[in-house]
Design a protein around this motif. Structure first.
Motif, PDB file in Angstrom:
ATOM      1  N   GLU A  76       0.814  -1.216   0.000  1.00  0.00           N
ATOM      2  CA  GLU A  76       0.000   0.000   0.000  1.00  0.00           C
ATOM      3  C   GLU A  76       0.850   1.269   0.000  1.00  0.00           C
ATOM      4  O   GLU A  76       0.309   2.374   0.004  1.00  0.00           O
ATOM      5  N   VAL A  77       2.166   1.122   0.022  1.00  0.00           N
ATOM      6  CA  VAL A  77       3.062   2.275  -0.037  1.00  0.00           C
ATOM      7  C   VAL A  77       3.343   2.574  -1.507  1.00  0.00           C
ATOM      8  O   VAL A  77       3.680   1.676  -2.288  1.00  0.00           O
ATOM      9  N   LEU A  78       3.196   3.830  -1.912  1.00  0.00           N
ATOM     10  CA  LEU A  78       3.369   4.194  -3.322  1.00  0.00           C
ATOM     11  C   LEU A  78       4.838   4.153  -3.733  1.00  0.00           C
ATOM     12  O   LEU A  78       5.709   4.674  -3.030  1.00  0.00           O
ATOM     13  N   ALA A  79       5.079   3.584  -4.905  1.00  0.00           N
ATOM     14  CA  ALA A  79       6.449   3.458  -5.402  1.00  0.00           C
ATOM     15  C   ALA A  79       7.070   4.819  -5.687  1.00  0.00           C
ATOM     16  O   ALA A  79       8.278   5.013  -5.483  1.00  0.00           O
ATOM     17  N   ASP A  80       6.272   5.783  -6.146  1.00  0.00           N
ATOM     18  CA  ASP A  80       6.843   7.101  -6.433  1.00  0.00           C
ATOM     19  C   ASP A  80       7.205   7.840  -5.151  1.00  0.00           C
ATOM     20  O   ASP A  80       8.184   8.597  -5.116  1.00  0.00           O
ATOM     21  N   ALA A  81       6.466   7.612  -4.073  1.00  0.00           N
ATOM     22  CA  ALA A  81       6.835   8.205  -2.782  1.00  0.00           C
ATOM     23  C   ALA A  81       8.163   7.634  -2.296  1.00  0.00           C
ATOM     24  O   ALA A  81       9.021   8.368  -1.791  1.00  0.00           O
ATOM     25  N   ARG A  82       8.331   6.327  -2.469  1.00  0.00           N
ATOM     26  CA  ARG A  82       9.608   5.690  -2.098  1.00  0.00           C
ATOM     27  C   ARG A  82      10.768   6.304  -2.892  1.00  0.00           C
ATOM     28  O   ARG A  82      11.814   6.639  -2.340  1.00  0.00           O
ATOM     29  N   ALA A  83      10.565   6.427  -4.219  1.00  0.00           N
ATOM     30  CA  ALA A  83      11.644   6.907  -5.087  1.00  0.00           C
ATOM     31  C   ALA A  83      12.038   8.341  -4.754  1.00  0.00           C
ATOM     32  O   ALA A  83      13.221   8.680  -4.718  1.00  0.00           O
ATOM     33  N   ILE A  84      11.061   9.193  -4.471  1.00  0.00           N
ATOM     34  CA  ILE A  84      11.362  10.590  -4.147  1.00  0.00           C
ATOM     35  C   ILE A  84      12.059  10.680  -2.801  1.00  0.00           C
ATOM     36  O   ILE A  84      13.035  11.433  -2.634  1.00  0.00           O
ATOM     37  N   ALA A  85      11.589   9.896  -1.824  1.00  0.00           N
ATOM     38  CA  ALA A  85      12.217   9.922  -0.504  1.00  0.00           C
ATOM     39  C   ALA A  85      13.668   9.458  -0.569  1.00  0.00           C
ATOM     40  O   ALA A  85      14.532  10.002   0.136  1.00  0.00           O
ATOM     41  N   ALA A  86      13.938   8.460  -1.413  1.00  0.00           N
ATOM     42  CA  ALA A  86      15.294   7.907  -1.495  1.00  0.00           C
ATOM     43  C   ALA A  86      16.200   8.686  -2.436  1.00  0.00           C
ATOM     44  O   ALA A  86      17.404   8.428  -2.483  1.00  0.00           O
ATOM     45  N   SER A  87      15.630   9.644  -3.167  1.00  0.00           N
ATOM     46  CA  SER A  87      16.422  10.378  -4.155  1.00  0.00           C
ATOM     47  C   SER A  87      17.310  11.415  -3.468  1.00  0.00           C
ATOM     48  O   SER A  87      17.206  11.665  -2.268  1.00  0.00           O
ATOM     49  N   GLY A  88      18.135  12.033  -4.261  1.00  0.00           N
ATOM     50  CA  GLY A  88      19.001  13.075  -3.728  1.00  0.00           C
ATOM     51  C   GLY A  88      18.391  14.457  -3.808  1.00  0.00           C
ATOM     52  O   GLY A  88      19.104  15.467  -3.686  1.00  0.00           O
ATOM     53  N   LEU A  89      17.051  14.541  -4.032  1.00  0.00           N
ATOM     54  CA  LEU A  89      16.412  15.854  -4.088  1.00  0.00           C
ATOM     55  C   LEU A  89      16.673  16.612  -2.791  1.00  0.00           C
ATOM     56  O   LEU A  89      16.345  16.116  -1.711  1.00  0.00           O
ATOM     57  N   PRO A  90      17.235  17.798  -2.860  1.00  0.00           N
ATOM     58  CA  PRO A  90      17.517  18.531  -1.631  1.00  0.00           C
ATOM     59  C   PRO A  90      16.237  19.033  -0.987  1.00  0.00           C
ATOM     60  O   PRO A  90      15.318  19.499  -1.664  1.00  0.00           O
ATOM     61  N   HIS A  91      16.170  18.903   0.325  1.00  0.00           N
ATOM     62  CA  HIS A  91      15.042  19.454   1.077  1.00  0.00           C
ATOM     63  C   HIS A  91      15.453  19.625   2.528  1.00  0.00           C
ATOM     64  O   HIS A  91      15.862  18.666   3.182  1.00  0.00           O
ATOM     65  N   ARG A  92      15.337  20.863   3.013  1.00  0.00           N
ATOM     66  CA  ARG A  92      15.677  21.171   4.402  1.00  0.00           C
ATOM     67  C   ARG A  92      14.385  21.291   5.194  1.00  0.00           C
ATOM     68  O   ARG A  92      13.647  22.272   5.060  1.00  0.00           O
ATOM     69  N   PHE A  93      14.131  20.276   6.009  1.00  0.00           N
ATOM     70  CA  PHE A  93      12.879  20.282   6.770  1.00  0.00           C
ATOM     71  C   PHE A  93      12.866  21.479   7.714  1.00  0.00           C
ATOM     72  O   PHE A  93      13.837  21.769   8.404  1.00  0.00           O
ATOM     73  N   GLY A  94      11.704  22.172   7.737  1.00  0.00           N
ATOM     74  CA  GLY A  94      11.568  23.341   8.594  1.00  0.00           C
ATOM     75  C   GLY A  94      12.068  24.620   7.961  1.00  0.00           C
ATOM     76  O   GLY A  94      11.849  25.706   8.497  1.00  0.00           O
ATOM     77  N   VAL A  95      12.750  24.504   6.816  1.00  0.00           N
ATOM     78  CA  VAL A  95      13.249  25.685   6.095  1.00  0.00           C
ATOM     79  C   VAL A  95      12.560  25.783   4.739  1.00  0.00           C
ATOM     80  O   VAL A  95      11.964  26.807   4.405  1.00  0.00           O
ATOM     81  N   ASP A  96      12.636  24.713   3.963  1.00  0.00           N
ATOM     82  CA  ASP A  96      11.973  24.681   2.661  1.00  0.00           C
ATOM     83  C   ASP A  96      10.497  24.333   2.837  1.00  0.00           C
ATOM     84  O   ASP A  96      10.109  23.655   3.801  1.00  0.00           O
ATOM     85  N   ALA A  97       9.681  24.778   1.876  1.00  0.00           N
ATOM     86  CA  ALA A  97       8.262  24.411   1.890  1.00  0.00           C
ATOM     87  C   ALA A  97       8.129  22.895   1.753  1.00  0.00           C
ATOM     88  O   ALA A  97       8.949  22.252   1.097  1.00  0.00           O
ATOM     89  N   PRO A  98       7.107  22.292   2.343  1.00  0.00           N
ATOM     90  CA  PRO A  98       7.024  20.822   2.367  1.00  0.00           C
ATOM     91  C   PRO A  98       6.490  20.182   1.094  1.00  0.00           C
ATOM     92  O   PRO A  98       6.676  18.985   0.885  1.00  0.00           O
ATOM     93  N   HIS A  99       5.824  20.947   0.223  1.00  0.00           N
ATOM     94  CA  HIS A  99       5.068  20.341  -0.870  1.00  0.00           C
ATOM     95  C   HIS A  99       5.957  19.785  -1.982  1.00  0.00           C
ATOM     96  O   HIS A  99       6.949  20.406  -2.377  1.00  0.00           O
ATOM     97  N   ILE A 100       5.562  18.620  -2.480  1.00  0.00           N
ATOM     98  CA  ILE A 100       6.186  18.033  -3.670  1.00  0.00           C
ATOM     99  C   ILE A 100       5.383  18.506  -4.877  1.00  0.00           C
ATOM    100  O   ILE A 100       4.180  18.246  -4.977  1.00  0.00           O
ATOM    101  N   VAL A 101       6.046  19.233  -5.777  1.00  0.00           N
ATOM    102  CA  VAL A 101       5.371  19.900  -6.893  1.00  0.00           C
ATOM    103  C   VAL A 101       5.707  19.172  -8.192  1.00  0.00           C
ATOM    104  O   VAL A 101       6.883  18.982  -8.531  1.00  0.00           O
ATOM    105  N   THR A 102       4.675  18.776  -8.928  1.00  0.00           N
ATOM    106  CA  THR A 102       4.840  18.031 -10.174  1.00  0.00           C
ATOM    107  C   THR A 102       4.676  18.974 -11.368  1.00  0.00           C
ATOM    108  O   THR A 102       3.691  19.691 -11.470  1.00  0.00           O
ATOM    109  N   GLY A 103       5.651  18.955 -12.281  1.00  0.00           N
ATOM    110  CA  GLY A 103       5.619  19.822 -13.450  1.00  0.00           C
ATOM    111  C   GLY A 103       6.923  20.602 -13.552  1.00  0.00           C
ATOM    112  O   GLY A 103       7.926  20.247 -12.934  1.00  0.00           O
ATOM    113  N   PRO A 104       6.931  21.660 -14.379  1.00  0.00           N
ATOM    114  CA  PRO A 104       5.749  22.268 -15.000  1.00  0.00           C
ATOM    115  C   PRO A 104       5.430  21.716 -16.382  1.00  0.00           C
ATOM    116  O   PRO A 104       6.256  21.080 -17.024  1.00  0.00           O
ATOM    117  N   VAL A 105       4.191  22.014 -16.804  1.00  0.00           N
ATOM    118  CA  VAL A 105       3.699  21.652 -18.132  1.00  0.00           C
ATOM    119  C   VAL A 105       3.636  22.913 -18.978  1.00  0.00           C
ATOM    120  O   VAL A 105       3.043  23.919 -18.568  1.00  0.00           O
TER     121      VAL A 105
END
Length: 511
Positions: A76-105
């Motif tokens: 029941e755990v989404l594969a794309d959530a796993r991949a994003i969490a394990a990726s090297g995408l930079p994110h500073r909790f408490g500093v950067d906004a929390p939302h994962i944004v898809t796009g742009p189109v």
């Protein structure tokens, strides 16, 4: 089962998954952001969006471990959530906004000065659970909730419990074809509420080559509108600032109340199918009048939005936008528009708490209707006895000398019991009194406003334009149907609280 990436029905012509290559974490697009998909105006796109809940730093950035502790099996755990969490995408909790944004189109042909219309065609929950988090320093009752000790200074993703964020798990249940969120307390209490999914973030690129646009920002570009009216069937209008519009989405919600009292809504991943259409000036004016700000339209309401650090000023801005819309689109004078808003509009809060406040003004479309013309017809009250003018008597009991009708020009109509009813009196010309019987026509054949029994119609054809308005560039793709995931598991630890919080303020974010 979970709606995994690329599985199940894809209703749009185009499909955009959330992968480390197609998302940003905490940032909205600016003029330099490279598009991940290009489409024609009027095309429909299906987005698989990801909720940040379960993969943020205060939850360990490991969705399998975090959700397993809440009773969610690995399937029941989404594969794309796993991949994003394990990726090297930079994110500073408490500093950067929390939302994962898809796009742009990129929407081909969209130019600055156009308006992008976003039609919400469908929204399907991708998981059978959602999460509400309470973080220190966030929400209306920041400083009061979460209750207990504040975060420890050395809290990080490896020691995420030290953030002391409180997480509440809600199962998704299906009952009689409808989806509900089910919250079961550790003390035995239970709450169930209907789901009303929508995307909290929808935005076009900001016209800046240097500014980093936070995913929590709100403005002419849209952004974190958090407007619950943006469900299936809604239309969002956003002024285009850069060529191609560069549209992005994120922050999927399963349900939220007006105001979003806590740090989050009921967060959960959605499969969203949206049609993106660039409107030229003529089509934009037909829809919005002179308004060129984010605007929400459904079959039942029009909604304007106001943003400010001060809540009262945010409400004022939403109200001013409503006045502009009613004057330029509906045709009221400014004073009349304000009078209507005072009498009948709903003003409320989209987002409240520390930082930017977002308010709305909701206008009910049914208030702007006109009666249909009624066919001329004679009024024939049943079971009545008409006393002719020759036999009518004045109040003093004497008949009129000339046999003419009474001074008010009416014949007297009596019920069988001999007592005249106010509702039974009609003017000679057929014009009903204020209390006249429904269906009495005036001399011109137009029914009384209170009794025609006809449905009202919109004031103008621009209310619901048929086919492309002038300047609109449609190429709509019909959906192929789809259904939300079936069933609804109940976590053995539903209602479980966890520790650790976050300031939802983002740095000025973008690429």
């Amino acid at each position: 089962m979970a709606l995994q990436p690329g599985r199940g029905k894809i209703e749009g012509k185009h499909y955009l998954p959330s992968t480390p290559e197609t998302v940003t974490w905490g940032e909205l697009p600016n003029a330099l952001t490279r598009p991940v998909l290009s489409i024609d105006s009027g095309a429909a796109v299906t987005f698989d969006t990801v909720s940040p809940e379960g993969i943020l730093g205060d939850q360990g950035r490991d969705p399998d471990a975090f959700l397993a502790d809440l009773g969610v099996p690995p399937s029941e755990v989404l594969a794309d959530a796993r991949a994003i969490a394990a990726s090297g995408l930079p994110h500073r909790f408490g500093v950067d906004a929390p939302h994962i944004v898809t796009g742009p189109v990129l929407v081909r042909g969209a130019q600055p000065g156009d308006v992008l219309r976003v039609d919400v065609l469908s929204l399907h929950p991708r998981a059978r659970y959602g999460i509400v988090s309470s973080r220190h320093g966030a929400g209306l009752l920041a400083g009061e909730f979460p209750e207990g000790d504040p975060p420890e200074p050395d809290a990080d993703a490896r020691h995420w419990q030290r953030f002391r964020t409180v997480t509440t798990f809600c199962a998704v249940e299906r009952r009689r074809g409808r989806l509900f969120g089910a919250l079961t307390s550790t003390s035995g209490g239970r709450a169930r509420f209907p789901l009303a999914p929508f995307l909290g973030v929808m935005a076009v690129a900001v016209d800046s080559t240097t500014e980093v646009i936070s995913a929590t920002s709100v403005g002419p570009h849209g952004g974190a509108l958090d407007c619950r009216d943006l469900g299936t069937g809604a239309r969002l209008y956003l002024p285009v600032q850069v060529a191609g519009a560069l549209f992005a989405v994120g922050d999927p919600h399963y349900a939220v109340g007006d105001g979003k009292i806590g740090a989050t809504a009921l967060e959960g991943p959605l499969r969203a199918t949206l049609r993106l259409t660039a409107l030229r000036e003529a089509a934009a004016r037909a829809a919005l009048g002179a308004l060129r700000e984010p605007f929400v339209e459904t079959d039942n309401v029009w909604v304007t939005v106001g943003v400010d650090a001060d809540l009262t000023e945010a409400i004022r801005r939403a109200t001013r936008s409503a006045v502009v819309f009613l004057q330029s689109r509906v045709g009221l004078e400014r004073a009349e528009a304000l009078a209507y808003l005072s009498a009948a509009a709903d003003v409320g809060v989209c987002r409240i708490g520390p930082g930017t406040q977002t308010a709305f003004c909701r206008i009910h479309r049914a208030d702007f209707t006109e009666p249909t013309a009624a066919k001329p017809r004679l009024h024939r009250p049943p079971f009545t006895r008409i006393v002719s003018a020759a036999g009518a008597q004045d109040a003093d009991g004497a008949p009129d000398a000339d046999g003419a009708p009474d001074v008010d020009g009416t014949h007297t109509v009596h019920d069988l019991d001999g007592v005249a009813d106010v509702a039974d009196v009609a003017h000679v010309g057929g014009v009903a009194d204020a209390g006249g019987v429904a269906g009495v026509a005036d001399a011109g054949g137009v029914a009384d406003a209170g009794g025609d029994g006809h449905e009202r119609e919109p004031v103008g054809a621009a209310d619901e334009p048929v086919g492309p308005a002038g300047g609109e560039r449609p190429a709509a793709e019909p959906g192929r149907g789809g259904s939300p995931p079936a069933g609804a598991p109940r976590s053995p630890r539903a209602g479980t609280t966890r520790s650790g919080p976050a300031d939802r303020r983002g740095r000025p974010a973008g690429r």
